[in-house]
Design an enzyme around this catalytic site. Structure first.
Site, PDB file in Angstrom:
ATOM      1  N   LYS A  21       0.843  -1.202   0.000  1.00 40.98           N
ATOM      2  CA  LYS A  21       0.000   0.000   0.000  1.00 40.98           C
ATOM      3  C   LYS A  21       0.880   1.254   0.000  1.00 40.98           C
ATOM      4  O   LYS A  21       0.677   2.169  -0.778  1.00 40.98           O
ATOM      5  CB  LYS A  21      -0.914  -0.036   1.225  1.00 40.98           C
ATOM      6  N   GLU A  70      10.681  -4.517   4.233  1.00 36.70           N
ATOM      7  CA  GLU A  70      10.764  -5.924   3.821  1.00 36.70           C
ATOM      8  C   GLU A  70      10.446  -6.066   2.330  1.00 36.70           C
ATOM      9  O   GLU A  70      11.166  -6.712   1.566  1.00 36.70           O
ATOM     10  CB  GLU A  70       9.768  -6.788   4.617  1.00 36.70           C
ATOM     11  N   GLY A 106      -4.696  -1.891   4.956  1.00 37.31           N
ATOM     12  CA  GLY A 106      -3.889  -3.012   4.460  1.00 37.31           C
ATOM     13  C   GLY A 106      -4.527  -4.362   4.733  1.00 37.31           C
ATOM     14  O   GLY A 106      -4.624  -5.223   3.858  1.00 37.31           O
ATOM     15  N   ARG A 107      -5.004  -4.570   5.973  1.00 38.18           N
ATOM     16  CA  ARG A 107      -5.544  -5.884   6.342  1.00 38.18           C
ATOM     17  C   ARG A 107      -6.943  -6.115   5.794  1.00 38.18           C
ATOM     18  O   ARG A 107      -7.549  -7.161   6.036  1.00 38.18           O
ATOM     19  CB  ARG A 107      -5.490  -6.058   7.861  1.00 38.18           C
ATOM     20  N   GLU A 157      -4.391  -6.670  14.946  1.00 36.74           N
ATOM     21  CA  GLU A 157      -3.916  -5.339  14.534  1.00 36.74           C
ATOM     22  C   GLU A 157      -5.074  -4.342  14.613  1.00 36.74           C
ATOM     23  O   GLU A 157      -4.854  -3.148  14.831  1.00 36.74           O
ATOM     24  CB  GLU A 157      -3.321  -5.384  13.112  1.00 36.74           C
ATOM     25  N   HIS A 192      -3.725 -33.409  17.446  1.00 43.03           N
ATOM     26  CA  HIS A 192      -2.552 -34.202  17.820  1.00 43.03           C
ATOM     27  C   HIS A 192      -1.429 -33.313  18.340  1.00 43.03           C
ATOM     28  O   HIS A 192      -0.277 -33.732  18.375  1.00 43.03           O
ATOM     29  CB  HIS A 192      -2.102 -35.039  16.622  1.00 43.03           C
ATOM     30  N   LYS A 214       9.534  -0.629  14.138  1.00 45.84           N
ATOM     31  CA  LYS A 214      10.087  -0.285  12.813  1.00 45.84           C
ATOM     32  C   LYS A 214      11.158   0.793  12.961  1.00 45.84           C
ATOM     33  O   LYS A 214      12.231   0.716  12.358  1.00 45.84           O
ATOM     34  CB  LYS A 214       8.992   0.268  11.893  1.00 45.84           C
TER      35      LYS A 214
HETATM   36  O1  F6P Z   1       3.401  -2.856   9.741  1.00 47.40           O
HETATM   37  C1  F6P Z   1       2.038  -2.993   9.639  1.00 47.40           C
HETATM   38  C2  F6P Z   1       1.534  -2.709   8.252  1.00 47.40           C
HETATM   39  O2  F6P Z   1       1.435  -1.357   8.053  1.00 47.40           O
HETATM   40  C3  F6P Z   1       0.218  -3.417   8.026  1.00 47.40           C
HETATM   41  O3  F6P Z   1      -0.853  -2.715   8.503  1.00 47.40           O
HETATM   42  C4  F6P Z   1       0.241  -3.604   6.560  1.00 47.40           C
HETATM   43  O4  F6P Z   1      -0.673  -4.573   6.152  1.00 47.40           O
HETATM   44  C5  F6P Z   1       1.679  -4.012   6.339  1.00 47.40           C
HETATM   45  O5  F6P Z   1       2.414  -3.230   7.255  1.00 47.40           O
HETATM   46  C6  F6P Z   1       2.212  -3.839   4.951  1.00 47.40           C
HETATM   47  O6  F6P Z   1       2.131  -2.507   4.538  1.00 47.40           O
HETATM   48  P1  F6P Z   1       2.281  -2.117   3.019  1.00 47.40           P
HETATM   49  O7  F6P Z   1       1.163  -2.735   2.250  1.00 47.40           O
HETATM   50  O8  F6P Z   1       2.226  -0.616   2.997  1.00 47.40           O
HETATM   51  O9  F6P Z   1       3.614  -2.618   2.538  1.00 47.40           O
END
Ligand code: F6P
Length: 524
Positions: free
Chosen positions: A188, A194, A246-247, A332, A363, A491
């Site tokens: 987003k 990452e 995002g979620r 979250e 199990h 972060k």
């Molecule tokens: O670190 C949390 C977050 O902001 C989530 O809410 C989101 O889904 C995820 O990181 C990834 O964010 P992006 O889609 O901006 O890479």
């Protein structure tokens, strides 16, 4: 109202859930049907009075008014000043939805048709492997849905890289041929470290194999400028607005890899299922409203009875990633200790959510669920049919196991029954001792969501059901379910620690533990 519920909880004494079934109509009276789905919450301590009190909480908190405000584009995400309109992404009717006086639906539908055209092109091309690079909401939704809909998967293979751990990238790319691989960079913000690190390494991987990256990247993002900076041309960028969290984003561009996997028609079915649940949530009276009752039963267990965690147990192996998806969706969204106005939340925030598919969990950790000292309310999910007609006997066993677990949780096994089990094998004190170990306290609550088959529309209904459950809980708690400030501090500290890990900068300002851990890493 909370006090009333707490008093009712205290007055339960040693009442047994199974005794409530002396009412022959209990199963029907304490369940909600929507279309071909059934949510059974009769194996809980809810009775008419408790249910009325719980519904009072929802009424008092203004759930219906807040719900309408969300669907009509009001800025219910108050801390970020944003509307919350992931529901617009599945509004296939195109009925106008306004944000700041502007109808967002034409742009939503235009993006959907651009996605469909690209997805079809990719499905028709020589691409054999699609790699989604994203994390959090830009990974968990697509990965969960792609796995859930495996029987409908007739497009290229799909892979998901999320972790900044290079192992994730290396292990995934080892299975791909650079000549036929497409990368979908899902972020987003297009700034998540990452994802940006993995995307850059994917680019480098193509270069190492002398494959030009033109045409090999697609971006799914609200940050069009950053996507362009990465070198992805605008016709391969699919944007969405800040009113999609995002979620909550699997319904739009972030779902592209799912669309490529199952095809645009299947993806529309998924959207249709979500929209069906929206209509139900908007129109059904609270007591017959599946998301509302799912939320209220959860709040009874967590906020009133104080059970700290909630297990989600799909007896549907393809929902293996649903618990992980729900961990982000629920924790979250509702893992917050401050209410909308800035004051402290009185009482617990949302619970810890965890789980694994049945029968595997049986199990592993069901021992604790049945005999541990903590009560873990369980949410079972079960498909009446599988997708494997030749393996119907497997499905029979699966269903039997699911129903057996909720029955065992409720009934338990008394000391007398346990004695009868071991009589003949032991005698006297040893019989007593052995019997004690075989007692199940029972009276442990569970709910079961049953549906005919895990098809795209059903998955859409299930995901939207959980989204609305989170919304209802958030409104009743008075918190903002749509921000996530709690992820920021780590972060920031990671950014500062990067150079210290590389050894470029000293770590003198850090605490003793962090310094010792850094020293160990440096030494090895
Ligand atoms: O670190 C949390 C977050 O902001 C989530 O809410 C989101 O889904 C995820 O990181 C990834 O964010 P992006 O889609 O901006 O890479």
């Amino acid at each position: 109202m909370w006090n009333d519920l707490k008093t009712r909880a205290a007055a339960l004494g040693d009442r047994r859930i199974e005794d409530l079934f002396q009412d022959p109509d209990r199963a029907a009276a304490f369940s909600v049907r929507f279309g071909d789905m059934l949510f059974d919450y009769s194996k809980t301590q809810l009775d008419d009075a408790i249910r009325r009190a719980l519904l009072g909480l929802a009424e008092n908190a203004g759930v219906t008014a807040q719900r309408d405000a969300m669907f009509t584009g009001e800025k219910v995400n108050e801390t970020e000043g944003r509307a919350v309109l992931h529901t617009a992404l599945r509004n296939l009717s195109g009925e106008p939805v306004f944000v700041d006086g502007h109808d967002v639906m034409p742009a939503v539908l235009e993006t959907l048709s651009r996605m469909e055209a690209l997805a079809q092109d990719i499905r028709d091309s020589e691409i054999t492997d699609v790699v989604n690079i994203g994390i959090g909401g830009s990974d968990l939704g697509p990965v969960m849905a792609a796995r859930a809909l495996a029987p409908y998967h007739d497009g290229p293979r799909c892979h998901f890289i999320s972790n900044v751990d290079g192992a994730d990238l290396a292990d995934t790319l080892a299975r791909c041929d650079p000549a036929y691989t497409l990368f979908v960079v899902a972020s987003k913000t297009f700034t998540t470290i990452e994802t940006m690190t993995n995307a850059a390494s994917a680019k480098a991987w193509l270069a190492q194999h002398a494959v030009p990256d033109a045409g090999r990247f697609v971006a799914l993002s609200s940050n069009l400028a950053k996507a362009a900076e990465f070198g992805i041309p605008s016709e391969r960028v699919f944007g969405f607005e800040d009113w999609v969290g995002g979620r909550y984003s699997v319904w739009g561009p972030i779902g592209l890899s799912v669309m490529i996997a199952i095809g645009p028609d299947g993806f529309r079915e998924f959207l249709r299922g979500g929209a069906d649940m929206d209509a139900h949530f908007r129109n059904a009276p609270l007591a017959e409203n599946m998301p509302v009752m799912l939320a209220l039963v959860g709040m009874w267990h967590h906020q009133v009875l104080g059970h700290g965690t909630r297990a989600v147990l799909p007896y549907d192996n393809r929902l293996a990633r649903l618990p992980a998806y729900l961990q982000q969706l629920e924790m979250e969204s509702n893992g917050k200790g401050v209410v909308m106005g800035g004051g402290d939340l009185e009482g617990p925030s949302g619970p810890v959510v965890w789980g694994e598919p049945g029968t595997n969990g049986q199990h592993a950790f069901y021992q604790l669920i049945h005999q541990g000292t903590a009560v873990v309310p369980c949410e079972f999910l079960l498909a009446a049919q599988g997708h494997e007609p030749d393996l119907a006997h497997h499905h029979t066993l699966l269903v039997a196991n699911c129903l057996a677990q909720s029955e065992a949780l409720m009934r338990g096994r008394s000391l007398e029954e346990a004695r009868a089990k071991v009589a003949g094998k032991f005698e006297g004190d040893e019989l007593e001792r052995q019997a004690r170990h075989r007692v199940f306290p029972g009276n442990r609550p569970s709910t079961t969501l049953v549906y005919p088959k895990l098809d795209p529309a059903t998955l859409g209904r299930i995901v939207a059901l959980y989204e609305h459950r989170v919304f209802v809980e958030g409104v009743i708690l008075g918190i903002n379910s749509y921000d996530q400030w709690g992820v920021e501090l780590g972060k920031e500290l990671a950014t500062a620690l990067g150079p210290m890990v590389e050894g470029v900068e000293g770590s003198d300002t850090k605490d003793g533990s962090t310094r010792a851990l850094l020293a160990f890493v440096h030494a090895h």
